[in-house]
Design an enzyme around this catalytic site. Structure first.
Site, mmCIF file in Angstrom:
data_model
loop_
_atom_site.group_PDB
_atom_site.id
_atom_site.type_symbol
_atom_site.label_atom_id
_atom_site.label_comp_id
_atom_site.label_asym_id
_atom_site.label_seq_id
_atom_site.Cartn_x
_atom_site.Cartn_y
_atom_site.Cartn_z
ATOM 1 N N CYS A 1 37.945 30.868 31.509
ATOM 2 C CA CYS A 1 39.249 30.341 31.945
ATOM 3 C C CYS A 1 39.953 29.601 30.822
ATOM 4 O O CYS A 1 41.180 29.564 30.780
ATOM 5 C CB CYS A 1 39.090 29.346 33.079
ATOM 6 S SG CYS A 1 38.320 30.003 34.502
ATOM 7 N N HIS B 1 39.336 34.580 41.150
ATOM 8 C CA HIS B 1 39.847 35.337 40.002
ATOM 9 C C HIS B 1 38.759 36.337 39.593
ATOM 10 O O HIS B 1 37.561 36.023 39.677
ATOM 11 C CB HIS B 1 40.091 34.426 38.795
ATOM 12 C CG HIS B 1 41.424 33.740 38.772
ATOM 13 N ND1 HIS B 1 41.605 32.489 38.229
ATOM 14 C CD2 HIS B 1 42.662 34.134 39.196
ATOM 15 C CE1 HIS B 1 42.885 32.137 38.322
ATOM 16 N NE2 HIS B 1 43.529 33.116 38.917
#
Ligand SMILES: CN(C)C(=N)NCCC[C@H](N)C(=O)O
Length: 286
Positions: free
Chosen positions: A279, A181
């Site tokens: 996150c 990511h």
């Protein structure tokens, strides 16, 4: 234990770095465990400690509250162990929540859970047409959205968010599966227009993307492999206070040198799912 930092006092001690209290969405990891493997950090053969994950997450929650953030909570859903990684639940800018459409079937039901929360909490929801994992791959820096692709979000979603938000979107291609990511490889330290400042890990990107980063962010902090390997870049900044992985020591030093106030937290249990500070944090921009 809550970390209490008076943002006004802190700002006076660091000329030029101004904290702006954020509004964020988090999800308590009541159902956190590792039962499937969709990234190299995850190993379902190793037992996880859900209570420890909750305690560590609470440290992060308390840190944000201590910084004066508005922290909203979404109810965790049994059977969705990765829901704690709220950053992947969408992207929220100008009161518009662009929903997530997850790559892996294991996470797909999270998309509607987050979209329901957005709708119930006064956001306009833009249903996604393309695969994307929200703020895991989209980072707002000034008026520009840096957008990751290569492992999760489809580059077609980059065109989609450009249309939805009417902002410039810059595509960056990730090449290392451990940094799957964008928010594992780039940290936004100052997102204010005119003050844009980031940190990144060069080896996470292909050469064309690196050229873009070098050209657009010549003053960026370059983070070393060791700090990136504890997801040190997966951090959350209010413009002055930067909440980072406690083990990212060189990043911490560099942040201090550049006038920031790094605050280390230990999320080692959640690291076993492949996620860190950022996150667990979805910014809500009304
Ligand atoms: C910083 N990262 C990677 C995130 N924004 N999200 C973490 C997602 C972890 C989850 N097990 C997965 O592999 O999707």
């Amino acid at each position: 234990m809550a970390v209490t930092v008076d943002p006004i006092t802190a700002a006076r001690t660091a000329p030029g770095r101004v904290p702006i209290a954020r509004s964020v969405l988090m999800c308590r990891p009541e159902h956190f465990t590792v039962v499937y493997r969709i990234n190299p950090w995850m190993d379902p053969a190793l037992p996880t400690d859900t209570d420890l994950a909750v305690r560590q997450w609470e440290m992060l929650y308390d840190t944000y509250v201590g910084l004066g953030f508005d922290v909203q909570l979404i109810d965790p859903v049994d059977g969705l162990p990765d829901m704690v990684y709220a950053a992947n639940g969408g992207m929220v800018v100008d009161g518009i929540a662009y929903g997530a459409s997850f790559t892996h079937p294991e996470r797909q039901p999270e998309g509607s859970a987050y979209m329901e929360w957005f709708a119930q909490n006064g956001f306009d929801v833009a249903e996604p047409e393309n695969v994307n994992e929200g703020e895991g791959d989209f980072l707002l820096v000034g008026d520009t959205i840096l957008a990751g692709t290569g492992f999760r979000s489809d580059s077609k979603s980059h065109e989609e968010i450009a249309r939805i938000y009417g902002r410039e979107v810059v595509t960056l291609t990730l090449v290392n599966p451990s940094f799957y990511h964008l928010d594992t490889a780039v940290a936004v330290l100052d997102s204010a227009t005119g003050q844009e400042h980031i940190a990144y890990l060069p080896s996470a990107f292909d050469e064309p993307s690196l050229e873009i980063l070098r050209a657009r962010h010549p003053d960026a902090i370059i983070v070393n492999e060791e700090d990136a390997a504890v997801l040190g870049l997966n951090s959350f900044s209010d413009g002055y206070n930067v909440v980072i992985a406690a083990r990212a020591k060189d990043f911490e030093r560099q942040l201090r040198e550049r006038g920031y106030n790094p605050i280390g937290v230990d999320l080692s249990e959640l690291l076993r799912g492949g996620g860190g500070v950022k996150c667990c944090t979805l910014e809500l921009r009304r």
